[in-house]
Scaffold this motif. Sequence first.
Motif, mmCIF file in Angstrom:
data_model
loop_
_atom_site.group_PDB
_atom_site.id
_atom_site.type_symbol
_atom_site.label_atom_id
_atom_site.label_comp_id
_atom_site.label_asym_id
_atom_site.label_seq_id
_atom_site.Cartn_x
_atom_site.Cartn_y
_atom_site.Cartn_z
ATOM 1 N N ALA A 29 43.226 32.717 43.921
ATOM 2 C CA ALA A 29 44.123 33.784 44.371
ATOM 3 C C ALA A 29 43.451 35.152 44.326
ATOM 4 O O ALA A 29 43.833 36.047 45.081
ATOM 5 C CB ALA A 29 45.387 33.799 43.518
ATOM 6 N N ASP A 30 42.451 35.329 43.446
ATOM 7 C CA ASP A 30 41.821 36.645 43.383
ATOM 8 C C ASP A 30 40.938 36.895 44.606
ATOM 9 O O ASP A 30 40.985 37.962 45.205
ATOM 10 C CB ASP A 30 41.017 36.794 42.084
ATOM 11 C CG ASP A 30 40.639 38.247 41.810
ATOM 12 O OD1 ASP A 30 41.356 39.148 42.295
ATOM 13 O OD2 ASP A 30 39.650 38.474 41.106
ATOM 14 N N THR A 31 40.139 35.900 44.980
ATOM 15 C CA THR A 31 39.272 36.118 46.147
ATOM 16 C C THR A 31 40.102 36.210 47.431
ATOM 17 O O THR A 31 39.895 37.087 48.266
ATOM 18 C CB THR A 31 38.173 35.036 46.254
ATOM 19 O OG1 THR A 31 37.196 35.439 47.214
ATOM 20 C CG2 THR A 31 38.714 33.681 46.655
ATOM 21 N N VAL A 85 34.177 39.306 48.687
ATOM 22 C CA VAL A 85 35.019 39.771 47.577
ATOM 23 C C VAL A 85 35.129 38.718 46.479
ATOM 24 O O VAL A 85 35.244 37.525 46.750
ATOM 25 C CB VAL A 85 36.433 40.168 48.078
ATOM 26 C CG1 VAL A 85 36.366 41.421 48.933
ATOM 27 C CG2 VAL A 85 37.112 39.039 48.837
ATOM 28 N N ASP A 86 35.098 39.185 45.239
ATOM 29 C CA ASP A 86 35.274 38.320 44.061
ATOM 30 C C ASP A 86 34.204 37.226 43.996
ATOM 31 O O ASP A 86 34.493 36.097 43.635
ATOM 32 C CB ASP A 86 36.683 37.698 44.072
ATOM 33 C CG ASP A 86 37.027 37.010 42.755
ATOM 34 O OD1 ASP A 86 36.777 37.602 41.687
ATOM 35 O OD2 ASP A 86 37.527 35.863 42.789
ATOM 36 N N ALA A 87 32.979 37.583 44.320
ATOM 37 C CA ALA A 87 31.895 36.599 44.302
ATOM 38 C C ALA A 87 30.608 37.310 43.922
ATOM 39 O O ALA A 87 30.414 38.478 44.281
ATOM 40 C CB ALA A 87 31.741 35.951 45.670
ATOM 41 N N ASP A 106 33.388 43.184 43.532
ATOM 42 C CA ASP A 106 33.466 42.083 42.563
ATOM 43 C C ASP A 106 33.606 42.574 41.132
ATOM 44 O O ASP A 106 33.251 43.710 40.821
ATOM 45 C CB ASP A 106 32.180 41.240 42.699
ATOM 46 C CG ASP A 106 32.243 39.963 41.891
ATOM 47 O OD1 ASP A 106 33.360 39.474 41.629
ATOM 48 O OD2 ASP A 106 31.182 39.458 41.498
ATOM 49 N N HIS A 107 34.070 41.687 40.267
ATOM 50 C CA HIS A 107 34.148 42.002 38.832
ATOM 51 C C HIS A 107 33.378 40.982 37.983
ATOM 52 O O HIS A 107 33.672 40.820 36.806
ATOM 53 C CB HIS A 107 35.619 42.115 38.371
ATOM 54 C CG HIS A 107 36.389 40.836 38.431
ATOM 55 N ND1 HIS A 107 37.287 40.467 37.441
ATOM 56 C CD2 HIS A 107 36.416 39.838 39.325
ATOM 57 C CE1 HIS A 107 37.825 39.294 37.748
ATOM 58 N NE2 HIS A 107 37.319 38.896 38.885
ATOM 59 N N HIS A 108 32.414 40.302 38.603
ATOM 60 C CA HIS A 108 31.543 39.410 37.836
ATOM 61 C C HIS A 108 30.298 40.169 37.357
ATOM 62 O O HIS A 108 29.840 41.089 38.023
ATOM 63 C CB HIS A 108 31.107 38.213 38.684
ATOM 64 C CG HIS A 108 32.241 37.315 39.055
ATOM 65 N ND1 HIS A 108 33.024 37.533 40.159
ATOM 66 C CD2 HIS A 108 32.737 36.222 38.452
ATOM 67 C CE1 HIS A 108 33.944 36.592 40.225
ATOM 68 N NE2 HIS A 108 33.799 35.786 39.192
ATOM 69 N N ILE A 109 29.772 39.716 36.223
ATOM 70 C CA ILE A 109 28.565 40.335 35.676
ATOM 71 C C ILE A 109 27.347 39.795 36.429
ATOM 72 O O ILE A 109 27.285 38.604 36.726
ATOM 73 C CB ILE A 109 28.434 40.024 34.167
ATOM 74 C CG1 ILE A 109 29.643 40.596 33.413
ATOM 75 C CG2 ILE A 109 27.130 40.573 33.594
ATOM 76 C CD1 ILE A 109 29.807 40.048 32.005
ATOM 77 N N SER A 126 40.610 42.008 37.564
ATOM 78 C CA SER A 126 40.546 41.153 38.760
ATOM 79 C C SER A 126 39.857 41.941 39.857
ATOM 80 O O SER A 126 39.762 43.174 39.780
ATOM 81 C CB SER A 126 41.957 40.757 39.224
ATOM 82 O OG SER A 126 42.655 41.908 39.697
ATOM 83 N N THR A 127 39.391 41.232 40.893
ATOM 84 C CA THR A 127 38.828 41.960 42.035
ATOM 85 C C THR A 127 39.937 42.695 42.773
ATOM 86 O O THR A 127 39.718 43.777 43.308
ATOM 87 C CB THR A 127 38.063 40.998 42.960
ATOM 88 O OG1 THR A 127 36.977 40.434 42.212
ATOM 89 C CG2 THR A 127 37.493 41.712 44.170
ATOM 90 N N THR A 128 41.164 42.133 42.751
ATOM 91 C CA THR A 128 42.258 42.850 43.433
ATOM 92 C C THR A 128 42.516 44.207 42.773
ATOM 93 O O THR A 128 42.961 45.132 43.447
ATOM 94 C CB THR A 128 43.569 42.034 43.490
ATOM 95 O OG1 THR A 128 44.034 41.750 42.166
ATOM 96 C CG2 THR A 128 43.413 40.752 44.281
ATOM 97 N N THR A 157 47.023 36.046 38.423
ATOM 98 C CA THR A 157 46.371 34.760 38.148
ATOM 99 C C THR A 157 45.064 34.938 37.374
ATOM 100 O O THR A 157 44.757 34.123 36.515
ATOM 101 C CB THR A 157 46.117 33.964 39.445
ATOM 102 O OG1 THR A 157 45.389 34.788 40.359
ATOM 103 C CG2 THR A 157 47.429 33.539 40.085
ATOM 104 N N ASP A 158 44.306 36.002 37.651
ATOM 105 C CA ASP A 158 43.051 36.190 36.907
ATOM 106 C C ASP A 158 43.297 36.582 35.446
ATOM 107 O O ASP A 158 42.392 36.506 34.625
ATOM 108 C CB ASP A 158 42.149 37.239 37.581
ATOM 109 C CG ASP A 158 41.046 36.585 38.409
ATOM 110 O OD1 ASP A 158 41.280 35.474 38.920
ATOM 111 O OD2 ASP A 158 39.958 37.171 38.543
ATOM 112 N N THR A 159 44.518 37.010 35.121
ATOM 113 C CA THR A 159 44.848 37.327 33.727
ATOM 114 C C THR A 159 45.732 36.236 33.109
ATOM 115 O O THR A 159 46.287 36.435 32.030
ATOM 116 C CB THR A 159 45.605 38.676 33.634
ATOM 117 O OG1 THR A 159 46.798 38.597 34.436
ATOM 118 C CG2 THR A 159 44.755 39.836 34.112
#
Length: 333
Positions: A29-31, A85-87, A106-109, A126-128, A157-159
């Motif tokens: 759902a985030d992407t 997004v989100d990747a 994105d919010h990945h390290i 989240s990316t959103t 959903t990401d939380t």
Amino acid sequence: MVEHSIPLLELLKEEEGPILVASHENPDADTLGSALALYLFLKKKGKRVVVGCKDKVPHFLDFLPGAEEVIRLPVEEVFNLAIVVDASGFYRVNAEVKAFKKVRIDHHIGGDFYGEQDYIDPEAPSTTALIYRLLCAWDSSAIDEDIANNLYAGLATDTGFFKYSNTNAETFRIAKELVELGAKPHWTYVNFAERESINKMKLISKVLETLTLHEEGLVAGIIILDRFFRETGCEYADSEGLVNYPRSIEGVEVAYALIENREEGLWKVSLRSKGRVDVAKIAQSLGGGGHKYASGCKIRAEDYRGALDELLSAVREGLYVEGLIKQAVSQTA
Ligand SMILES: [Mn+2]
């Protein structure tokens, strides 16, 4: 909201298109919420834009506003600008994307970088949440109910619906503002939690039969064989979230789901941590990535035993590094 200048914003305002907003494969759902929110907003701003994904939108996400407009990737078109997004990179789209400019939100390290216009914040829940910041800095009056619902879906959903450790006052502030803009929390929850099929229940039943503990209960996991999908009338997307079953067991620090992908001849791994072990590092050691508490990778192996051996030795290394076990070799037969 006070916002420092976002280089991406200037690029987007000037961009004539065509623009592609791409989600990663096997979307969550985030992407997809990020991609749809950005797509709907750019469309309102009169941009030539499409939203794409390698996979068909799965049943559990088909209620997201605009989901019916998602095109399947790859396409022939060469885009002026492509945004993933989100990747952690375009490789996560897993389909060829032809574009003159590439950007990542994105919010990945870690991950791939495409230039100063990338918009990456590993602290974001989240990316959103990042997309929301971006759209607010542009024109918050253009965030309508459909856009707000997409943004809220990714945040919720990401939380874990505001339960995970990435939930803080800022998360609730964004959620509050999205609700004020028209997001519907109950409707979102009902769509995620109360639309399961009987087939999915049968899949869960089969999968739970494989539940195994390792390292004296510090590690738990499930195996999802390709035939389980066929036997229950499910598809690959139905494996989403099943890793939360082993994670829910008392005493477990690391949970895994090992999912067979026969089409690609490999095993997809989802990893979850309750906090003491950094599963992003474990995934990275296997060529994947993610967050401290949630990560993933792919393992190429003949059968699940080979994949599981490789996975468990990386997990043991992670437990060892945190001092949870005395040696990084197997302690279970
Ligand atoms: Mn995310």
